[in-house]
Design a protein around this motif. Structure first.
Motif, short mmCIF file in Angstrom:
data_model
loop_
_atom_site.label_atom_id
_atom_site.label_comp_id
_atom_site.label_asym_id
_atom_site.label_seq_id
_atom_site.Cartn_x
_atom_site.Cartn_y
_atom_site.Cartn_z
N VAL A 292 0.83 -1.21 0.00
CA VAL A 292 0.00 0.00 0.00
C VAL A 292 0.87 1.26 0.00
N ILE A 293 1.83 1.31 0.92
CA ILE A 293 2.68 2.49 1.06
C ILE A 293 3.53 2.70 -0.19
N SER A 294 4.12 1.63 -0.70
CA SER A 294 5.00 1.75 -1.87
C SER A 294 4.21 2.11 -3.13
N LEU A 295 2.99 1.59 -3.27
CA LEU A 295 2.16 1.93 -4.43
C LEU A 295 1.85 3.42 -4.49
N PHE A 296 1.41 3.96 -3.36
CA PHE A 296 1.08 5.39 -3.34
C PHE A 296 2.34 6.25 -3.45
N SER A 297 3.45 5.78 -2.88
CA SER A 297 4.71 6.51 -2.99
C SER A 297 5.18 6.55 -4.44
N CYS A 298 5.00 5.43 -5.14
CA CYS A 298 5.35 5.37 -6.56
C CYS A 298 4.52 6.36 -7.36
N PHE A 299 3.25 6.41 -7.06
CA PHE A 299 2.35 7.30 -7.80
C PHE A 299 2.74 8.76 -7.58
N ILE A 300 3.06 9.12 -6.35
CA ILE A 300 3.43 10.50 -6.03
C ILE A 300 4.76 10.88 -6.68
N THR A 301 5.77 10.00 -6.57
CA THR A 301 7.09 10.32 -7.12
C THR A 301 7.09 10.36 -8.64
N SER A 302 6.08 9.77 -9.28
CA SER A 302 6.03 9.77 -10.75
C SER A 302 5.84 11.16 -11.32
N PHE A 303 5.40 12.11 -10.51
CA PHE A 303 5.17 13.47 -10.98
C PHE A 303 6.42 14.34 -10.89
N TYR A 304 7.50 13.80 -10.35
CA TYR A 304 8.73 14.57 -10.17
C TYR A 304 9.87 13.86 -10.91
N GLU A 305 10.29 14.44 -12.03
CA GLU A 305 11.30 13.80 -12.86
C GLU A 305 12.62 13.58 -12.13
N GLU A 306 12.95 14.53 -11.26
CA GLU A 306 14.21 14.41 -10.54
C GLU A 306 14.20 13.27 -9.51
N LEU A 307 13.01 12.70 -9.24
CA LEU A 307 12.87 11.60 -8.28
C LEU A 307 12.74 10.25 -8.99
N LEU A 308 13.19 10.19 -10.24
CA LEU A 308 13.01 8.97 -11.01
C LEU A 308 13.71 7.77 -10.37
N THR A 309 14.92 7.96 -9.87
CA THR A 309 15.62 6.85 -9.23
C THR A 309 14.86 6.36 -8.01
N LEU A 310 14.32 7.29 -7.22
CA LEU A 310 13.51 6.91 -6.06
C LEU A 310 12.25 6.18 -6.51
N HIS A 311 11.65 6.66 -7.58
CA HIS A 311 10.44 6.04 -8.13
C HIS A 311 10.71 4.59 -8.52
N VAL A 312 11.83 4.36 -9.18
CA VAL A 312 12.19 3.00 -9.61
C VAL A 312 12.50 2.12 -8.40
N SER A 313 13.20 2.68 -7.43
CA SER A 313 13.56 1.91 -6.23
C SER A 313 12.32 1.49 -5.45
N ILE A 314 11.37 2.40 -5.33
CA ILE A 314 10.11 2.05 -4.66
C ILE A 314 9.34 1.04 -5.50
N GLY A 315 9.45 1.17 -6.82
CA GLY A 315 8.80 0.22 -7.71
C GLY A 315 9.30 -1.20 -7.49
N ILE A 316 10.56 -1.34 -7.09
CA ILE A 316 11.12 -2.66 -6.77
C ILE A 316 10.38 -3.26 -5.58
N VAL A 317 10.04 -2.41 -4.59
CA VAL A 317 9.29 -2.89 -3.43
C VAL A 317 7.90 -3.34 -3.86
N VAL A 318 7.25 -2.52 -4.71
CA VAL A 318 5.92 -2.87 -5.22
C VAL A 318 5.97 -4.23 -5.92
N PHE A 319 6.91 -4.37 -6.83
CA PHE A 319 7.05 -5.62 -7.59
C PHE A 319 7.34 -6.79 -6.66
#
Length: 377
Positions: free
Chosen positions: A22-49
């Motif tokens: 739940v936490i990682s899904l919503f975190s992924c969605f929020i970070t997707s709007f900030y290009e400079e947070l792409l690495t964080l977005h991908v890292s959180i995506g690993i948790v989701v996966f």
């Protein structure tokens, strides 16, 4: 409904993986709007996966109620569930997943896995980063399809989750089933058999969750790791072609050759006596030499994201003012005009103000420093 019934339904590891998801899904969605947070977005995506894959495995080897064999997928059961839900406010509920939550868990798991996979592929193909970066050169033309698929699935998951949450809240406050606390305590107000988890389940489940978190933190904190490393390196244009470097950086930022297609570079160099209201006064032999280098390394020859999109838009137009392209306007549309006018940026063509490594051919999302600090004049 007999409110005295209380059954231990959800294991501790099941609840941990649920809330991490739940936490990682919503975190992924929020970070997707900030290009400079792409690495964080991908890292959180690993948790989701990782948590979604755990649901698959846990559904096979996990305790009762978490197993796919315990889910209720019959359409007649789904129909009866909704009819009974409307007809009988205080109906008796069963332990485990009801037909609606069975379908929700199944679809969210697989849609989520496809969404994550499309994201990892997009990261490799469009950005040239991560474990799929080798696909960049061959499949860059597929990046738009992947991008649309990834975004569509992300929003679809969001809609499904809100529908699920709405259902849980209806159960909590209208049907009085205390459903919210079930995923906190593990106990459900239903009559059934308490689950048991073996030592083997606890050990393997714990190691798996810890392992996923370690990989996610490692991918975010460790430079040049296999999960985020880019196939594109910094380029020393000074060493590769000194004439290009010197002449093209003498009056303004050095623009990497891959930002314009060959036709545009040729048109720009042909008009060297009217180069943005200036006469470069370059020797024709030097013009020819620089133009040859620019054409050889133009957007036509590059599979970087910016090169691909600019080349696709202006390859046949001979346009060479990048800030006038639709691609540039689209990716900068949310930046206020005052940012381009402050005493750090000053103008739209001053790309190095926001893009670190720009003059070395690095235009990665994570290198964006936005917004630049505005100082008072």
């Amino acid at each position: 409904m007999n409110n005295n019934y209380r059954t231990y339904v959800w294991s501790f590891l099941g609840r941990i993986s649920h809330w991490l998801l739940v936490i990682s899904l919503f975190s992924c969605f929020i970070t997707s709007f900030y290009e400079e947070l792409l690495t964080l977005h991908v890292s959180i995506g690993i948790v989701v996966f990782g948590m979604l894959m755990m649901k698959i495995v846990w559904g096979v080897i996990g305790p009762k109620y978490a197993r796919w064999s315990d889910f209720k997928f019959a359409l007649k059961d789904l129909k009866f569930y909704f009819v009974e839900k409307i007809r009988n406010r205080y109906r008796t509920i069963q332990p485990g997943h009801n037909p609606a939550s069975s379908w929700f868990a199944f679809l969210v798991t697989w849609f989520g896995i496809i969404c994550c996979t499309s994201g990892f592929l997009l990261y490799g193909i469009q950005e040239g980063n991560g474990i799929f970066s080798s696909l960049n050169e061959k499949y860059i033309s597929k990046s738009e399809i992947l991008d649309s698929t990834h975004i569509f699935l992300a929003y679809l998951l969001l809609v499904m989750i809100f529908a699920h949450v709405s259902g849980v809240l209806i159960e909590q406050f209208y049907h009085k089933t205390n459903m919210v606390m079930a995923m906190v305590s593990g106990y459900k107000k239903a009559k059934g058999e308490d689950i048991t988890t073996t030592f083997r389940m606890k050990l393997l489940g714990s190691l798996y969750i810890i392992g996923v978190l370690i990989i996610a933190v490692y991918s975010y904190c460790t430079p040049n790791n296999m999960f985020t490393k880019s196939k594109f390196e910094k380029i020393s244009y000074k060493e590769l072609d000194y004439d290009f470097y010197f002449e093209c950086s003498d009056c303004h930022n050095l623009f990497p050759p891959f930002l314009l297609p060959a036709n545009s570079w040729t048109e720009l160099m042909k008009n060297q006596h009217e180069h943005f209201e200036e006469d470069l006064e370059l020797d024709e032999s030097l013009v020819k030499k620089i133009n040859s280098y620019l054409v050889t390394n133009s957007a036509d020859k590059s599979t970087k994201e910016s090169a691909y999109n600019l080349n696709r838009e202006i390859n046949n137009s001979k346009l060479y003012t990048i800030t006038k392209t639709n691609y540039w306007k689209q990716i900068h549309k949310d930046i206020p005009e005052k940012i381009f006018e402050n005493d750090i940026v000053e103008k739209k063509s001053n790309c190095v103000a926001c893009h670190k490594g720009f003059e070395q051919g690095i235009i990665f999302d994570i290198n964006i420093t936005y917004p630049p600090k505005v100082t008072k004049k």
